[in-house]
Design an enzyme around this catalytic site. Structure first.
Site, PDB file in Angstrom:
ATOM      1  N   HIS A   1      -3.594  -5.765   2.724  1.00  0.00           N
ATOM      2  CA  HIS A   1      -2.490  -6.141   3.554  1.00  0.00           C
ATOM      3  C   HIS A   1      -2.385  -7.120   4.035  1.00  0.00           C
ATOM      4  O   HIS A   1      -3.511  -7.626   4.457  1.00  0.00           O
ATOM      5  CB  HIS A   1      -3.313  -4.986   4.409  1.00  0.00           C
ATOM      6  CG  HIS A   1      -3.257  -3.172   4.455  1.00  0.00           C
ATOM      7  ND1 HIS A   1      -2.121  -2.378   5.110  1.00  0.00           N
ATOM      8  CD2 HIS A   1      -3.201  -2.527   3.474  1.00  0.00           C
ATOM      9  CE1 HIS A   1      -2.077  -1.217   4.441  1.00  0.00           C
ATOM     10  NE2 HIS A   1      -3.572  -0.980   4.042  1.00  0.00           N
TER      11      HIS A   1
ATOM     12  N   GLU B   1      -0.483  -8.323   5.396  1.00  0.00           N
ATOM     13  CA  GLU B   1      -0.284  -8.803   7.399  1.00  0.00           C
ATOM     14  C   GLU B   1      -1.451  -8.543   8.619  1.00  0.00           C
ATOM     15  O   GLU B   1      -1.314  -9.016   9.121  1.00  0.00           O
ATOM     16  CB  GLU B   1       0.766  -7.039   7.419  1.00  0.00           C
ATOM     17  CG  GLU B   1      -0.198  -6.297   7.690  1.00  0.00           C
ATOM     18  CD  GLU B   1       0.035  -5.288   6.327  1.00  0.00           C
ATOM     19  OE1 GLU B   1      -0.075  -6.081   5.245  1.00  0.00           O
ATOM     20  OE2 GLU B   1      -0.936  -4.040   6.193  1.00  0.00           O
TER      21      GLU B   1
ATOM     22  N   CYS C   1       0.686  -0.844   0.251  1.00  0.00           N
ATOM     23  CA  CYS C   1      -0.117   0.390   0.271  1.00  0.00           C
ATOM     24  C   CYS C   1       0.780   1.336  -0.052  1.00  0.00           C
ATOM     25  O   CYS C   1       1.631   1.541  -0.898  1.00  0.00           O
ATOM     26  CB  CYS C   1      -1.107  -0.166   1.107  1.00  0.00           C
ATOM     27  SG  CYS C   1      -2.540   0.618   0.430  1.00  0.00           S
TER      28      CYS C   1
HETATM   29  N1  GLN Z   1      -3.767   6.675   1.308  1.00  0.00           N
HETATM   30  C1  GLN Z   1      -1.614   5.833   1.182  1.00  0.00           C
HETATM   31  C2  GLN Z   1      -1.394   7.032   1.059  1.00  0.00           C
HETATM   32  O1  GLN Z   1      -1.598   7.121  -0.160  1.00  0.00           O
HETATM   33  C3  GLN Z   1      -1.723   4.196   1.414  1.00  0.00           C
HETATM   34  C4  GLN Z   1      -2.838   3.718   2.322  1.00  0.00           C
HETATM   35  C5  GLN Z   1      -2.413   2.700   2.950  1.00  0.00           C
HETATM   36  O2  GLN Z   1      -1.510   2.327   3.029  1.00  0.00           O
HETATM   37  N2  GLN Z   1      -3.244   1.401   3.653  1.00  0.00           N
HETATM   38  O3  GLN Z   1       0.185   6.902   1.633  1.00  0.00           O
END
Ligand code: GLN
Length: 193
Positions: free
Chosen positions: A176, A178, A79
């Site tokens: 995710h 994890e 992410c």
């Molecule tokens: N929206 C976040 C970003 O732009 C990422 C979201 C996340 O890591 N769950 O950094």
């Protein structure tokens, strides 16, 4: 000897990553400094807020050490971590390590629909390297991978976009792993070490 995974612990859900790699059979430690980075075989850049993580990476003088690590050893970005590793970031454009040939669009699922849990069918290459079964994928204000370079292998997709990809020693998930009990993605990463 157990493989030793470092989880970048400047911001975000690094504790969940440490626990998930311990469940997957590795040693996992939090990493905040360049000397801590020297002691690990692989690095995880967790989910969180990529803009905040960037500020802290600069503050801790960790930009060059992480870039050098990624050139030599396995790195897994989830992410926000995926955003930091991508070559090109949009919505808005933002600095990154640029070590995976991807274009990622931040917060791409839109406000009303920005978090969800879905079941995805991994591609054959993922299944040939792990056990059978769908992946439960948790998306939280996730980016969408809009472009993959020719050297990037897609391991799973959702709604027409890649969500788990790899290029060389770098593994990327926009969801995710994890946060679920399934350790297959972690095992896949440990297989790179
Ligand atoms: N929206 C976040 C970003 O732009 C990422 C979201 C996340 O890591 N769950 O950094």
């Amino acid at each position: 000897m157990k493989k030793r995974i470092g989880v970048l612990a400047l911001q975000g859900d690094f504790e969940a990553h440490v626990k998930s790699f311990v469940r997957a059979g590795a040693d996992a430690v939090e990493v905040r400094t360049a000397s801590e980075l020297d002691c690990v075989d692989g690095l995880v850049i967790p989910g969180g807020e990529s803009t905040t993580m960037l500020k802290l990476l600069h503050y801790m003088d960790m930009m060059e050490p992480v870039r050098a690590f990624a050139a030599a050893k396995p790195v897994f970005g989830t992410c926000a971590g995926a955003i930091l590793l991508a070559k090109e970031v949009t919505n808005p454009s933002q600095e990154s390590f640029g070590v995976v040939d991807l274009t990622v669009q931040r917060n791409a699922y839109g406000r009303q629909n920005d978090s969800r849990v879905v079941h995805i069918a991994p591609d054959a290459d993922f299944l040939s390297r792990t056990a059978e079964g769908e992946i439960e994928a948790v998306f939280i204000r996730a980016p969408i991978i809009r472009r993959v370079g020719p050297g990037v292998k897609v391991l799973a997709g959702y709604a027409g976009n890649p969500v788990l990809v790899e290029e060389g020693n770098i593994l990327i998930a926009t969801f995710h792993p994890e946060l679920t009990k399934d350790s297959r993605v972690q095992s896949l990463f440990l297989g790179k070490i």
